[in-house]
Design an enzyme around this catalytic site. Sequence first.
Site, PDB file in Angstrom:
ATOM      1  N   ASP A  87      19.940  -9.860 -30.853  1.00  0.00           N
ATOM      2  CA  ASP A  87      19.480  -8.666 -31.513  1.00  0.00           C
ATOM      3  C   ASP A  87      18.774  -8.513 -33.033  1.00  0.00           C
ATOM      4  OD1 ASP A  87      19.338  -5.646 -32.013  1.00  0.00           O
ATOM      5  OD2 ASP A  87      20.710  -5.494 -30.367  1.00  0.00           O
ATOM      6  N   SER A 118      16.730  -0.998 -29.862  1.00  0.00           N
ATOM      7  CA  SER A 118      17.901  -1.718 -28.897  1.00  0.00           C
ATOM      8  C   SER A 118      17.673  -0.752 -27.445  1.00  0.00           C
ATOM      9  CB  SER A 118      19.093  -1.274 -29.276  1.00  0.00           C
ATOM     10  OG  SER A 118      19.478  -2.333 -30.391  1.00  0.00           O
ATOM     11  N   ARG A 169      17.531   4.059 -42.061  1.00  0.00           N
ATOM     12  CA  ARG A 169      17.802   2.919 -41.446  1.00  0.00           C
ATOM     13  C   ARG A 169      16.238   2.801 -40.445  1.00  0.00           C
ATOM     14  NH1 ARG A 169      22.674   0.226 -40.067  1.00  0.00           N
ATOM     15  NH2 ARG A 169      22.835  -0.398 -37.743  1.00  0.00           N
ATOM     16  N   ASP A 170      15.922   3.742 -39.910  1.00  0.00           N
ATOM     17  CA  ASP A 170      14.662   3.547 -39.275  1.00  0.00           C
ATOM     18  C   ASP A 170      13.487   3.962 -40.215  1.00  0.00           C
ATOM     19  OD1 ASP A 170      16.131   3.252 -37.021  1.00  0.00           O
ATOM     20  OD2 ASP A 170      16.406   5.237 -36.616  1.00  0.00           O
ATOM     21  N   ARG A 182      28.979   4.993 -32.470  1.00  0.00           N
ATOM     22  CA  ARG A 182      28.385   4.667 -31.042  1.00  0.00           C
ATOM     23  C   ARG A 182      29.582   3.682 -30.518  1.00  0.00           C
ATOM     24  NH1 ARG A 182      23.129   1.418 -32.009  1.00  0.00           N
ATOM     25  NH2 ARG A 182      24.164  -0.591 -33.163  1.00  0.00           N
ATOM     26  N   ARG A 211      18.184   9.845 -28.316  1.00  0.00           N
ATOM     27  CA  ARG A 211      18.634   8.513 -27.878  1.00  0.00           C
ATOM     28  C   ARG A 211      20.279   8.880 -27.730  1.00  0.00           C
ATOM     29  NH1 ARG A 211      18.231   2.555 -30.560  1.00  0.00           N
ATOM     30  NH2 ARG A 211      20.443   2.102 -30.710  1.00  0.00           N
ATOM     31  N   GLY A 212      20.739   8.162 -26.862  1.00  0.00           N
ATOM     32  CA  GLY A 212      21.943   8.627 -26.292  1.00  0.00           C
ATOM     33  C   GLY A 212      23.171   7.825 -27.019  1.00  0.00           C
ATOM     34  N   ARG A 238      24.213   7.022 -29.857  1.00  0.00           N
ATOM     35  CA  ARG A 238      24.854   7.576 -31.131  1.00  0.00           C
ATOM     36  C   ARG A 238      25.124   9.138 -30.787  1.00  0.00           C
ATOM     37  NH1 ARG A 238      25.753   3.939 -35.143  1.00  0.00           N
ATOM     38  NH2 ARG A 238      24.394   2.022 -35.229  1.00  0.00           N
ATOM     39  N   LYS A 278      27.283  -3.436 -30.047  1.00  0.00           N
ATOM     40  CA  LYS A 278      26.078  -3.849 -29.149  1.00  0.00           C
ATOM     41  C   LYS A 278      26.579  -3.992 -27.613  1.00  0.00           C
ATOM     42  CE  LYS A 278      23.080  -4.351 -32.396  1.00  0.00           C
ATOM     43  NZ  LYS A 278      22.040  -3.362 -32.639  1.00  0.00           N
ATOM     44  N   ASP A 285      20.275  -8.051 -36.383  1.00  0.00           N
ATOM     45  CA  ASP A 285      19.902  -6.721 -36.478  1.00  0.00           C
ATOM     46  C   ASP A 285      20.987  -5.797 -37.241  1.00  0.00           C
ATOM     47  OD1 ASP A 285      18.586  -4.038 -35.507  1.00  0.00           O
ATOM     48  OD2 ASP A 285      20.798  -3.558 -34.888  1.00  0.00           O
ATOM     49  N   HIS A 290      19.836  -4.458 -40.910  1.00  0.00           N
ATOM     50  CA  HIS A 290      19.841  -3.123 -41.304  1.00  0.00           C
ATOM     51  C   HIS A 290      20.336  -2.647 -42.730  1.00  0.00           C
ATOM     52  CE1 HIS A 290      18.256  -1.091 -37.864  1.00  0.00           C
ATOM     53  NE2 HIS A 290      19.086  -1.454 -36.985  1.00  0.00           N
ATOM     54  N   ASP A 296      15.595  -8.170 -28.478  1.00  0.00           N
ATOM     55  CA  ASP A 296      15.054  -6.660 -28.103  1.00  0.00           C
ATOM     56  C   ASP A 296      14.338  -6.385 -29.032  1.00  0.00           C
ATOM     57  OD1 ASP A 296      17.119  -6.577 -29.992  1.00  0.00           O
ATOM     58  OD2 ASP A 296      17.833  -4.830 -29.324  1.00  0.00           O
ATOM     59  N   HIS A 297      14.033  -6.756 -30.231  1.00  0.00           N
ATOM     60  CA  HIS A 297      13.060  -6.182 -31.258  1.00  0.00           C
ATOM     61  C   HIS A 297      13.219  -6.832 -32.529  1.00  0.00           C
ATOM     62  CE1 HIS A 297      16.357  -4.198 -33.063  1.00  0.00           C
ATOM     63  NE2 HIS A 297      16.732  -3.640 -31.930  1.00  0.00           N
ATOM     64  N   HIS A 347      13.637  -1.701 -37.911  1.00  0.00           N
ATOM     65  CA  HIS A 347      13.444  -2.803 -37.341  1.00  0.00           C
ATOM     66  C   HIS A 347      11.682  -2.860 -37.529  1.00  0.00           C
ATOM     67  CE1 HIS A 347      16.277  -0.882 -34.255  1.00  0.00           C
ATOM     68  NE2 HIS A 347      16.518  -1.829 -34.994  1.00  0.00           N
TER      69      HIS A 347
HETATM   70  O1  LIG Z   1      21.466   1.334 -35.305  1.00  0.00           O
HETATM   71  C1  LIG Z   1      20.875   1.912 -34.621  1.00  0.00           C
HETATM   72  O2  LIG Z   1      21.245   2.848 -34.101  1.00  0.00           O
HETATM   73  C2  LIG Z   1      19.251   1.483 -34.364  1.00  0.00           C
HETATM   74  C3  LIG Z   1      18.750   1.840 -35.446  1.00  0.00           C
HETATM   75  O3  LIG Z   1      18.357   3.190 -35.478  1.00  0.00           O
HETATM   76  O4  LIG Z   1      19.264   0.137 -34.148  1.00  0.00           O
HETATM   77  P1  LIG Z   1      19.278  -0.616 -32.839  1.00  0.00           P
HETATM   78  O5  LIG Z   1      18.221   0.221 -31.984  1.00  0.00           O
HETATM   79  O6  LIG Z   1      19.172  -1.989 -33.018  1.00  0.00           O
HETATM   80  O7  LIG Z   1      20.735  -0.331 -32.118  1.00  0.00           O
HETATM   81 MN   LIG Z   2      18.774  -3.916 -31.191  1.00  0.00          MN
HETATM   82 MN   LIG Z   3      19.033  -1.939 -34.871  1.00  0.00          MN
END
Ligand SMILES: O=C(O)[C@@H](CO)OP(=O)(O)O
Ligand SMILES: [Mn+2]
Ligand SMILES: [Mn+2]
Length: 547
Positions: free
Chosen positions: A21, A72, A163-164, A206, A278-279, A281, A354, A420, A424, A461-462, A492
Amino acid sequence: MLQKLPSFPGIAGPVVVIVMDGYGVPKSDVGSAIAAAKKPTLDSLFARYPHVLLRAHGTAVGMPSDEDMGNSEVGHNAIGAGQVYAQGAALVADAIASGAIWQGAAWQQVVAGAKAGRGVMHFIGLFSDGNVHSHIDHLKAMVLRARDEGVQAVRIHALIDGRDVPETSALEYLEPFEAFLAELQAGGFDAQIASGGGRMTITMDRYDANWKMVEQGWHTHVLGRGEQFASASQAVRALREKHPGTIDQDLPAFVIGKDGQPVGTIEDGDAVVFYNFRGDRAIEITRAFEEGADFDKFDRVRAPKVTYAGMLQYDGDLKLPKRFLVDPPAIRDTMSEWFAKSGVAQFACSETQKFGHVTYFWNGNRSNKFDGETWQEVPSDVVPFEQRPWMKAAEITDAMIAAVQSGKYKVLRCNYANGDMVGHSGHFRAATMAVEAVDLALSRLLPAIDAAGGIALITADHGNADEMFELDKKTKQPAKNPDGSFKAKTAHTLNPVPLILYDNVSGGKLGLKALEGAGLSNIAATVANLIGFDKHAAWDASLLDVR
Ligand SMILES: O=C(O)[C@@H](CO)OP(=O)(O)O
Ligand SMILES: [Mn+2]
Ligand SMILES: [Mn+2]
C-alpha cells in the site's frame, strides 16, 4: 465457471498477489522515502524479474479526472474487479451536475424530515477537496439546495483533513467557507459550522480499529460536548497554538458555541447527511446513527431520532446506510466471485487498518465472503504509525507463509500497510523504515512461495511514500518551510505503481506485456491466466505473456 485456457494449464503452485500500500514509482528520487530506503529485496526484484508500471490514479481507476490521485478504495476495487467503474467521486459530481441527486427519494426525505422537525439539517463529513472520501463542492451544493428548498437552518460538522490535502491547509478551506456561509446568513438562512476536529482524532475510524474515535465524534457533533470556540477557523488557530506541531488530521475536537451554548447539537426531528462518498471510514458513525437500543459500541448517552442519509451506499451486503443520496457503482463480477465459482480456494490477509481493503474493497464493497474464501485479520496497533513504522508486516508475513505452506489455497492476497500509513504521517525517516519493513517481509515470504512452486505478483494500490515533500506549484521543486526544512507531504501521489512477476517456476516462459495504458484493472485477468483460466469477459486484458 471461468473457461480453461487452451494453451496454458497454469502453474502448479499458488499465485500470491502482494499489495504494498502506498508504493508508487516517482519520476524523481528527491523526496522519495522509497528511493532513500535500504531495500535489497525490492532492488533485486526490479533488477531480475519482469515488471511493468501500472496506472493507479485518475480515470484509470474511475476518478473524475487525471488530476485526481489514487486511493485504496478505487485501487483495490480496480484490482479486485478487473474493471474500471465510475467511482463515488465521479458519480456524486455527476448527480449534482445533472440535478438527479435532488430528484432522488433520499434527498427529498431528508429535506422533508428536517422540515417536519425543527427545520435543521446537519452535514457531517471530511472537509476538503481531496476527493478521496468527499469533496467540499458537494457540501456547498447541498447547503445551497437545502436553502432553496426552504430548510431553515444548516449545521456543518467539519472533519479537518490534512491527509488528502496539504498537512496544514485547514484554513484555506475554512475561511472561504465561513465567508460563503456568512453571505447565506445575510439572506435570512441560518447556516453555521457547529463542530469539528481532526479526521484521525474523531468520527472517521475504520474497520473497528478504534471506536473511541467515533465515540468522541458523537460527543462532539451530537451532544455538543467539548472545548468551545467562536468559529471553526478560530478553533483551528487556537488549537494549533495550544498543540504546536500538530498537523490538521490530528487536531483535537472542537465545538462552536455562543454564550456557552453549542450552536448545533443534533436533536430529535433533525436531518443528518453524512456526506463522505467513500465507505470504510463512514460505516461506524453510520451504525451509531442507525442502530437501535442494541447498539453496544459505546454509550451514545442520547440517540436522537433523525432522518439519516449517507452520500452513497457504503456496504452492499450490510445494506448500509438504509438511505443514501447517490447509488454506488454497481461493481459486479469480481475475481473473488469468479474464482469462487470456479472452485478456487482463496486466502486474504492484512492488518486491521487495511483488512477491509483486501476483503471488502477487493470484493466490490461487499463485507461477505465468497465460497472458499478465508480471511485473516492481524490486529493493528492503535498508535501513531510513525512510532511503529514496521506495523504488523512481520505478523502478516507469518500468516501468509503459514497459508502458503498449508497448501490449501490457490490464490492468496495480502496488503502491507506500511508505505501508506507511515507515508501519511509526513515523517520521512519513519517512511523509509516502513519501506524497509516491507522489504524484509518480502525476503521471508518469497522463498516460501518458491518452496510451494508458486508465483507472486507484487504491486501497489497507489503512491504515497514515493513523494514525501510537497512540490512548489510553480517551480515543481520540493517546497520549503520558512525555517528551510522541506514541507512534508502527507497525501497519496499520482505516480504509477509497479507490477512485478516473481517467477522462479516457469524457467523464463512467463513474462509481462507492456500494454499501452495498463492499469490496476489488468491484474485480475493476469492472475486468472496464471492459474490456467481465461479472463472473465468483463475484465480488462491480461498482461501475462506466455512464451
Ligand atoms: O487513510 C485514508 O482514509 C486514505 C486517505 O484518505 O488512505 P487509503 O486510501 O490508503 O486508505
Ligand atoms: Mn492504499
Ligand atoms: Mn492512504
